[in-house]
Design an enzyme around this catalytic site. Structure first.
Site, PDB file in Angstrom:
ATOM      1  N   ILE A  82       0.764  -1.101  -0.040  1.00 60.41           N
ATOM      2  CA  ILE A  82       0.027   0.104  -0.097  1.00 60.41           C
ATOM      3  C   ILE A  82       0.853   1.217  -0.066  1.00 60.41           C
ATOM      4  O   ILE A  82       0.639   2.228  -0.677  1.00 60.41           O
ATOM      5  CB  ILE A  82      -0.952  -0.077   1.172  1.00 60.41           C
ATOM      6  CG1 ILE A  82      -1.580  -1.255   1.102  1.00 60.41           C
ATOM      7  CG2 ILE A  82      -1.928   1.365   1.271  1.00 60.41           C
ATOM      8  CD1 ILE A  82      -2.824  -1.449   2.298  1.00 60.41           C
TER       9      ILE A  82
ATOM     10  N   ASP B 256      11.542   2.501   5.826  1.00 55.77           N
ATOM     11  CA  ASP B 256      11.135   1.199   5.523  1.00 55.77           C
ATOM     12  C   ASP B 256      12.127   0.245   6.031  1.00 55.77           C
ATOM     13  O   ASP B 256      13.366   0.566   5.862  1.00 55.77           O
ATOM     14  CB  ASP B 256      10.757   0.734   4.091  1.00 55.77           C
ATOM     15  CG  ASP B 256       9.997  -0.487   3.896  1.00 55.77           C
ATOM     16  OD1 ASP B 256       8.758  -0.145   3.308  1.00 55.77           O
ATOM     17  OD2 ASP B 256      10.250  -1.497   4.445  1.00 55.77           O
TER      18      ASP B 256
ATOM     19  N   THR C 155       9.307  -6.579   5.216  1.00 54.49           N
ATOM     20  CA  THR C 155       8.354  -7.077   4.324  1.00 54.49           C
ATOM     21  C   THR C 155       8.393  -6.274   2.951  1.00 54.49           C
ATOM     22  O   THR C 155       7.872  -6.533   1.766  1.00 54.49           O
ATOM     23  CB  THR C 155       6.862  -7.087   4.789  1.00 54.49           C
ATOM     24  OG1 THR C 155       6.459  -5.867   5.255  1.00 54.49           O
ATOM     25  CG2 THR C 155       6.724  -8.225   6.042  1.00 54.49           C
TER      26      THR C 155
ATOM     27  N   SER D 109      -9.650  -3.298   9.648  1.00 58.57           N
ATOM     28  CA  SER D 109     -11.085  -3.908  10.000  1.00 58.57           C
ATOM     29  C   SER D 109     -11.194  -5.029  10.833  1.00 58.57           C
ATOM     30  O   SER D 109     -12.190  -5.491  11.510  1.00 58.57           O
ATOM     31  CB  SER D 109     -11.537  -4.683   8.408  1.00 58.57           C
ATOM     32  OG  SER D 109     -10.811  -5.684   8.052  1.00 58.57           O
TER      33      SER D 109
ATOM     34  N   TYR E 156      -2.627  -9.030  16.224  1.00 55.02           N
ATOM     35  CA  TYR E 156      -2.440  -8.154  15.077  1.00 55.02           C
ATOM     36  C   TYR E 156      -3.707  -7.046  15.298  1.00 55.02           C
ATOM     37  O   TYR E 156      -3.711  -5.911  15.228  1.00 55.02           O
ATOM     38  CB  TYR E 156      -2.695  -8.790  13.700  1.00 55.02           C
ATOM     39  CG  TYR E 156      -2.866  -7.695  12.720  1.00 55.02           C
ATOM     40  CD1 TYR E 156      -1.581  -6.918  12.232  1.00 55.02           C
ATOM     41  CD2 TYR E 156      -4.045  -7.511  12.059  1.00 55.02           C
ATOM     42  CE1 TYR E 156      -1.701  -6.097  10.985  1.00 55.02           C
ATOM     43  CE2 TYR E 156      -4.262  -6.635  10.878  1.00 55.02           C
ATOM     44  CZ  TYR E 156      -2.846  -5.888  10.545  1.00 55.02           C
ATOM     45  OH  TYR E 156      -3.204  -4.755   9.321  1.00 55.02           O
TER      46      TYR E 156
ATOM     47  N   ASN F 264      -9.279  -5.355   3.663  1.00 53.90           N
ATOM     48  CA  ASN F 264      -8.623  -6.359   3.076  1.00 53.90           C
ATOM     49  C   ASN F 264      -8.401  -5.882   1.610  1.00 53.90           C
ATOM     50  O   ASN F 264      -8.831  -6.152   0.440  1.00 53.90           O
ATOM     51  CB  ASN F 264      -9.674  -7.412   2.741  1.00 53.90           C
ATOM     52  CG  ASN F 264      -9.915  -8.384   3.947  1.00 53.90           C
ATOM     53  OD1 ASN F 264     -10.180  -7.995   4.983  1.00 53.90           O
ATOM     54  ND2 ASN F 264      -9.091  -9.595   3.822  1.00 53.90           N
ATOM     55  N   VAL F 265      -7.280  -5.021   1.861  1.00 54.85           N
ATOM     56  CA  VAL F 265      -6.638  -4.065   0.639  1.00 54.85           C
ATOM     57  C   VAL F 265      -6.127  -5.154  -0.459  1.00 54.85           C
ATOM     58  O   VAL F 265      -5.336  -6.030  -0.037  1.00 54.85           O
ATOM     59  CB  VAL F 265      -5.851  -3.041   0.807  1.00 54.85           C
ATOM     60  CG1 VAL F 265      -5.454  -2.203  -0.314  1.00 54.85           C
ATOM     61  CG2 VAL F 265      -6.564  -2.408   1.977  1.00 54.85           C
TER      62      VAL F 265
ATOM     63  N   ARG G 121     -15.523 -11.046   2.905  1.00 54.79           N
ATOM     64  CA  ARG G 121     -14.670  -9.871   3.254  1.00 54.79           C
ATOM     65  C   ARG G 121     -14.951  -8.629   2.165  1.00 54.79           C
ATOM     66  O   ARG G 121     -15.442  -8.985   1.183  1.00 54.79           O
ATOM     67  CB  ARG G 121     -13.105 -10.220   2.760  1.00 54.79           C
ATOM     68  CG  ARG G 121     -12.666 -11.282   3.761  1.00 54.79           C
ATOM     69  CD  ARG G 121     -12.460 -10.601   5.053  1.00 54.79           C
ATOM     70  NE  ARG G 121     -11.472 -11.731   5.902  1.00 54.79           N
ATOM     71  CZ  ARG G 121     -12.110 -12.588   6.778  1.00 54.79           C
ATOM     72  NH1 ARG G 121     -13.386 -12.734   6.641  1.00 54.79           N
ATOM     73  NH2 ARG G 121     -11.474 -13.420   7.749  1.00 54.79           N
TER      74      ARG G 121
ATOM     75  N   ASP H 288      -9.218 -16.074  13.054  1.00 56.41           N
ATOM     76  CA  ASP H 288      -9.678 -15.518  11.653  1.00 56.41           C
ATOM     77  C   ASP H 288     -11.175 -15.072  12.129  1.00 56.41           C
ATOM     78  O   ASP H 288     -11.909 -15.612  12.816  1.00 56.41           O
ATOM     79  CB  ASP H 288      -9.836 -16.660  10.866  1.00 56.41           C
ATOM     80  CG  ASP H 288      -9.953 -16.316   9.272  1.00 56.41           C
ATOM     81  OD1 ASP H 288      -9.398 -15.603   9.055  1.00 56.41           O
ATOM     82  OD2 ASP H 288     -10.598 -16.996   8.789  1.00 56.41           O
TER      83      ASP H 288
HETATM   84  C1  UD1 Z   1      -6.911  -9.214   8.004  1.00 55.44           C
HETATM   85  C2  UD1 Z   1      -7.925  -7.908   8.300  1.00 55.44           C
HETATM   86  C3  UD1 Z   1      -7.476  -6.997   7.303  1.00 55.44           C
HETATM   87  C4  UD1 Z   1      -5.994  -6.811   7.532  1.00 55.44           C
HETATM   88  C5  UD1 Z   1      -5.133  -8.187   7.103  1.00 55.44           C
HETATM   89  C6  UD1 Z   1      -3.763  -7.935   7.291  1.00 55.44           C
HETATM   90  C7  UD1 Z   1     -10.094  -8.647   8.803  1.00 55.44           C
HETATM   91  C8  UD1 Z   1     -11.642  -8.942   8.533  1.00 55.44           C
HETATM   92  N1  UD1 Z   1      -9.217  -8.281   7.884  1.00 55.44           N
HETATM   93  O1  UD1 Z   1      -7.140  -9.870   6.906  1.00 55.44           O
HETATM   94  O2  UD1 Z   1      -8.226  -5.750   7.527  1.00 55.44           O
HETATM   95  O3  UD1 Z   1      -5.223  -5.596   6.597  1.00 55.44           O
HETATM   96  O4  UD1 Z   1      -5.536  -8.970   8.088  1.00 55.44           O
HETATM   97  O5  UD1 Z   1      -3.196  -9.225   6.624  1.00 55.44           O
HETATM   98  O6  UD1 Z   1      -9.699  -9.302   9.884  1.00 55.44           O
HETATM   99  N2  UD1 Z   1      -7.520 -17.535   3.302  1.00 55.44           N
HETATM  100  C9  UD1 Z   1      -7.433 -18.686   2.693  1.00 55.44           C
HETATM  101  N3  UD1 Z   1      -6.565 -19.159   1.945  1.00 55.44           N
HETATM  102  C10 UD1 Z   1      -5.271 -18.466   1.929  1.00 55.44           C
HETATM  103  C11 UD1 Z   1      -5.201 -17.418   2.714  1.00 55.44           C
HETATM  104  C12 UD1 Z   1      -6.161 -16.944   3.447  1.00 55.44           C
HETATM  105  O7  UD1 Z   1      -8.606 -19.370   2.601  1.00 55.44           O
HETATM  106  O8  UD1 Z   1      -4.567 -19.055   1.274  1.00 55.44           O
HETATM  107  C13 UD1 Z   1      -8.345 -17.064   4.317  1.00 55.44           C
HETATM  108  C14 UD1 Z   1      -8.190 -16.531   5.588  1.00 55.44           C
HETATM  109  O9  UD1 Z   1      -8.112 -17.691   6.413  1.00 55.44           O
HETATM  110  C15 UD1 Z   1      -9.386 -15.581   5.675  1.00 55.44           C
HETATM  111  C16 UD1 Z   1      -9.215 -14.900   4.472  1.00 55.44           C
HETATM  112  O10 UD1 Z   1      -8.957 -15.858   3.613  1.00 55.44           O
HETATM  113  O11 UD1 Z   1     -10.380 -15.983   6.146  1.00 55.44           O
HETATM  114  C17 UD1 Z   1      -8.747 -13.691   4.208  1.00 55.44           C
HETATM  115  O12 UD1 Z   1      -7.329 -13.884   4.466  1.00 55.44           O
HETATM  116  P1  UD1 Z   1      -6.292 -12.606   4.603  1.00 55.44           P
HETATM  117  O13 UD1 Z   1      -6.135 -12.088   3.100  1.00 55.44           O
HETATM  118  O14 UD1 Z   1      -4.961 -13.386   5.145  1.00 55.44           O
HETATM  119  O15 UD1 Z   1      -6.870 -11.482   5.228  1.00 55.44           O
HETATM  120  P2  UD1 Z   1      -7.403 -11.428   6.831  1.00 55.44           P
HETATM  121  O16 UD1 Z   1      -6.912 -12.205   7.632  1.00 55.44           O
HETATM  122  O17 UD1 Z   1      -8.975 -11.459   6.370  1.00 55.44           O
END
Ligand code: UD1
Length: 316
Positions: free
Chosen positions: A13, A32, A36, A119, A142, A171-172, A210, A272
């Protein structure tokens, strides 16, 4: 023209913020740690000044803010599972560094600091969409660290009159989001899997939802927050107000890429969140924000980038 410090500016970002600021003719400095972030993300922006350092060290934070008008504090270890695994490292990056930035920026006479909130701070509270005044229920280190950072920001405005705005990201996704680690954002992981003909992994039943937000929307919201007169001391969601399940996300990606890959379902991740969707009324009112790039268009841009990265990786 103004001067902007983007912490974490070599990351996903942050590098988009730096790029847009340069495009608008501003002076940009990036700080930075490159834990990462990657220098490569800034290669196309030769005018950006680069400082390598760890902002959990107050001296590095003080050097970084010197002479800056605005601070966009994006530096973080941005991962729920990584924070579950190593809460101390993620606390240093997400809380200690944020407090240092607030102190340093306040003392350097910075006009405003914008903090990257999340979020995840809302956790699994039942009501959707999430409004900024709803109670927080962090489920992971986190999420708690982002909530603390946001509260520090608000307190600095109240206590010291130092202007801050916390923008809660949802979830950007977009180009330059690193697919190279199991902690990467789900869209970058799914997109790369499909392009490589691999089955993506879904943690849980895939019915979690999301508010996936294309990065250009976030850049627009953050830059509006620097100047919006009534935003100081506020927490503001910046997202799309939409909600897509992982199963649906995979269907859409399969359609765009032209693949038919089925997921491998695994146990849900610890910490999660089940459902996430933003109310963006406050962003509309205080920032004049409205999402400019819809979800599917964002996915197409992201896939184009993933494809070109693939080509580049194959040539390297
Ligand atoms: C969370 C935050 C988000 C933050 C981010 C930082 C929430 C709602 N959102 O994102 O605002 O910026 O952390 O990293 O808490 N998943 C799979 N398969 C994969 C990878 C992920 O199924 O290979 C699932 C995860 O279990 C989750 C969803 O996809 O349910 C999104 O995961 P991810 O993209 O890691 O973000 P969040 O943890 O939702």
């Amino acid at each position: 023209m103004a001067s902007y410090l983007v912490t974490g500016g070599a990351g996903f970002i942050g590098s988009h913020l730096a790029e847009e600021l340069v495009r608008r003719g501003h002076t940009v400095r990036v700080a930075d740690s490159l834990i990462t972030g990657k220098r490569r993300n800034l290669e196309h922006l030769p005018s950006v000044e680069f400082l390598e350092g760890d902002l959990a060290d107050l001296a590095a934070a003080t050097r970084a803010v010197a002479g800056m008008d605005y601070v966009l504090h994006q530096a973080a270890i941005p991962s729920v599972p990584r924070s579950v695994k190593d809460p101390i490292a993620s606390n240093n990056a997400n809380v200690v560094a944020t407090l240092n930035m607030l102190v340093a920026a306040r003392d350097a006479g910075v006009k405003r600091l914008i903090f990257a909130g999340s979020s995840s701070e809302y956790g699994n509270t039942p009501e959707l969409p999430k409004r900024e005044d709803m109670p927080l229920n962090p489920l992971s280190p986190y999420a708690l660290q982002k909530a603390v950072g946001g509260q520090y920001c608000r307190m600095f405005t109240q206590l010291y009159g130092f202007e801050t705005v916390s923008i809660r990201y949802f979830n950007v996704f977009g180009p330059r989001q690193d697919p190279g680690s199991p902690y990467s954002g789900v869209i970058s992981l799914f997109a790369t899997a499909l392009l490589e003909g691999r089955q993506p992994i879904i943690y849980g039943d895939g019915e979690q939802t999301r508010d996936f937000t294309y990065v250009a929307n976030v850049v627009d919201g953050v830059l509006r927050a620097c100047e919006a007169p009534k935003a100081a001391g506020e927490v503001i969601n910046v997202a799309t107000n939409g909600r897509v399940s992982l199963n649906e996300l995979l269907r859409i990606l399969n359609r765009i890429v032209g693949t038919h890959l089925q997921p491998i379902y695994k146990e849900p991740r610890q910490g999660d969140v089940k459902d996430s969707q933003a109310d963006i009324t406050k962003a509309r009112t205080l920032l004049g924000y409205t999402p400019i790039v819809p979800f599917e268009e964002g996915l197409r841009h992201t896939l184009e980038w993933c494809r070109s990265e693939h080509g580049a990786a194959a040539r390297r």
